[in-house]
Structure formats: C-alpha cells, structure tokens
Design an enzyme around this catalytic site. Structure first.
Site, PDB file in Angstrom:
ATOM      1  CD  GLU A  53     -21.118 -18.718 -28.272  1.00  0.00           C
ATOM      2  OE1 GLU A  53     -21.057 -19.119 -27.109  1.00  0.00           O
ATOM      3  OE2 GLU A  53     -20.752 -17.691 -28.327  1.00  0.00           O
ATOM      4  CB  CYS A  84     -30.809 -23.151 -28.355  1.00  0.00           C
ATOM      5  SG  CYS A  84     -29.718 -24.017 -27.298  1.00  0.00           S
ATOM      6  CG  HIS A 178     -32.033 -27.049 -31.192  1.00  0.00           C
ATOM      7  ND1 HIS A 178     -31.578 -25.861 -31.729  1.00  0.00           N
ATOM      8  CD2 HIS A 178     -31.392 -26.995 -30.034  1.00  0.00           C
ATOM      9  CE1 HIS A 178     -30.591 -25.553 -31.373  1.00  0.00           C
ATOM     10  NE2 HIS A 178     -30.435 -26.053 -30.186  1.00  0.00           N
ATOM     11  CD  GLU A 180     -34.004 -25.765 -34.325  1.00  0.00           C
ATOM     12  OE1 GLU A 180     -35.108 -25.676 -33.823  1.00  0.00           O
ATOM     13  OE2 GLU A 180     -33.037 -25.493 -34.130  1.00  0.00           O
TER      14      GLU A 180
HETATM   15  N1  GLN Z   1     -24.750 -23.133 -25.491  1.00  0.00           N
HETATM   16  C1  GLN Z   1     -24.930 -22.119 -26.408  1.00  0.00           C
HETATM   17  C2  GLN Z   1     -25.041 -20.760 -25.893  1.00  0.00           C
HETATM   18  O1  GLN Z   1     -24.907 -20.725 -24.713  1.00  0.00           O
HETATM   19  C3  GLN Z   1     -26.191 -22.395 -27.019  1.00  0.00           C
HETATM   20  C4  GLN Z   1     -26.391 -23.691 -27.690  1.00  0.00           C
HETATM   21  C5  GLN Z   1     -27.384 -23.807 -28.869  1.00  0.00           C
HETATM   22  O2  GLN Z   1     -28.032 -22.737 -29.313  1.00  0.00           O
HETATM   23  N2  GLN Z   1     -27.498 -25.206 -29.306  1.00  0.00           N
HETATM   24  O3  GLN Z   1     -24.759 -19.819 -26.871  1.00  0.00           O
END
Ligand code: GLN
Length: 203
Positions: A53, A84, A178, A180
């Site tokens: 997050e 991400c 991802h 990983e």
């Molecule tokens: N939606 C998340 C964000 O905005 C990111 C999602 C993820 O890292 N899998 O922080």
C-alpha cells in the site's frame, strides 16, 4: 579478490509483499537483505521497493528517515527496482493525488488502481524489452497502477493494452506488475546485472 556475485540485494521490508522478493533474489543465488533501517540500507548494492500500500509505505519511509536516504542512494546511482506500490513511490507525480508524498526519483506520472477496481487482479503474458531481446514475461497485476506520462530519459520496456507498465531510467527500474509472484527470474536478474555494474563502477 571479491567474487563477481558478491552483491547484496536489499528488499524494503516495512510493509507489503517483500517476502516474495526475498525468495526470488535467493533463487537467483544472491544474498537478499531485509531493509528496515538506515543501517540496513548502507549494506546493500541495490534495493527493491515491493508492492503493498503505497500510502502506508510512504508514511513508514518518512518515519524511519529512509525516504531521504533512499533518494540519496538513488541519485548516487544505486539501482532501485519498484513493483506496483514501489513504482508509485518512485514516481514524480501521482495522478489526482498531489498530497501523497513519493521518493520522486523517476520522471514518470502514474495513476493508482488504474485498471479499475472491479478487476482486482489478473495475469497476462506481455512482451518485455530486455535490451538484447524482447521476451514475453508473465505479469501479475494486483490493483495495479500504470504509467500515464514519461519524461525524455525514460525508456518504456513493456506495455499492456497500450498502457505503459514497465519503465527504466538509468539506474531506476519499475513495473506495475509482480514478477516475484511468478517463476520468471529475468527482471530480478536484470536488477542484479545493474547492481554488479554499479558495484564495479563504484568499487
Ligand atoms: N493499489 C496499491 C497502491 O496504490 C498498489 C497495489 C500493489 O502494490 N499490489 O498503493
């Protein structure tokens, strides 16, 4: 004489899916180090910013002082790879969220949760530009961002449905997806190669 493989890859371990990155680095036969403190950061030759997050990770980065320290290492040329939420943290701009702090290391703008909330996650095989060759990689997207703008020094490595989902700018690498969470080690191997070159250059 130091071994060629004598690099340590750090994984930011404040929140999110850092365990999967640690395992992937180990599968490459390289030492992986959890990074939670400034002292941890000093001991690594490259850093992975995991998914999770981005707001929470950003707050924890500020609290630990790792935000400024990572920014300094990034400017000094240490390879950093964000997946991400990690991509969001590397960006200069987050669309519609001017108040959310980032590390501001890459000349990109990103949109969070950009593939739509109704599709929480999906997988696709997408072409990825490794320089010498373009190879399909299995990409797992989880509430993924994508890149909405790239600066002149940013190389686009991969797109999915016309959206930019992987970028490189010198020592900085980011994917909206991802690797990983798949068997594919190629992108982590690319980071390791960048780390070896960085270490060879800086002694
Ligand atoms: N939606 C998340 C964000 O905005 C990111 C999602 C993820 O890292 N899998 O922080």
């Amino acid at each position: 004489m130091k071994e060629k493989n004598d690099i340590t890859i750090g994984v930011l371990a404040l929140q999110g899916d850092f365990e999967a990155h640690l395992k992937t680095v180990q599968r490459l036969g390289l030492p992986a180090k959890e990074v939670r403190t400034l002292r941890d950061l000093e001991q690594v030759d490259a850093l992975i910013l995991p998914g999770g997050e981005s707001t929470t990770i950003g707050k924890l980065l500020a609290r630990t002082g790792l935000d400024a320290a990572i920014r300094d290492r990034g400017h000094a040329g240490m390879p950093i790879y964000g997946t991400c939420a990690g991509m969001i943290l590397l960006a200069h701009t987050i669309e519609g969220r001017p108040e959310q702090p980032t590390l501001d290391l890459m000349d990109i703008a990103v949109a969070r949760n950009a593939f739509g909330r109704q599709i929480e996650s999906f997988e696709a095989d997408i072409p990825f530009d490794f320089g010498a060759e373009i190879v399909p990689v299995r990409a797992v997207f989880i509430r993924a961002p994508y890149v909405t703008q790239v600066g002149p020094n940013v190389q686009v490595l991969s797109k999915f449905q016309d959206k930019v989902v992987a970028v490189k700018q010198g020592n900085l690498l980011a994917t909206a997806f991802h690797p990983e969470l798949t068997d594919n080690l190629r992108i982590h191997a690319l980071l390791a190669e960048m780390a070896r070159n960085y270490k060879a250059d800086t002694g």
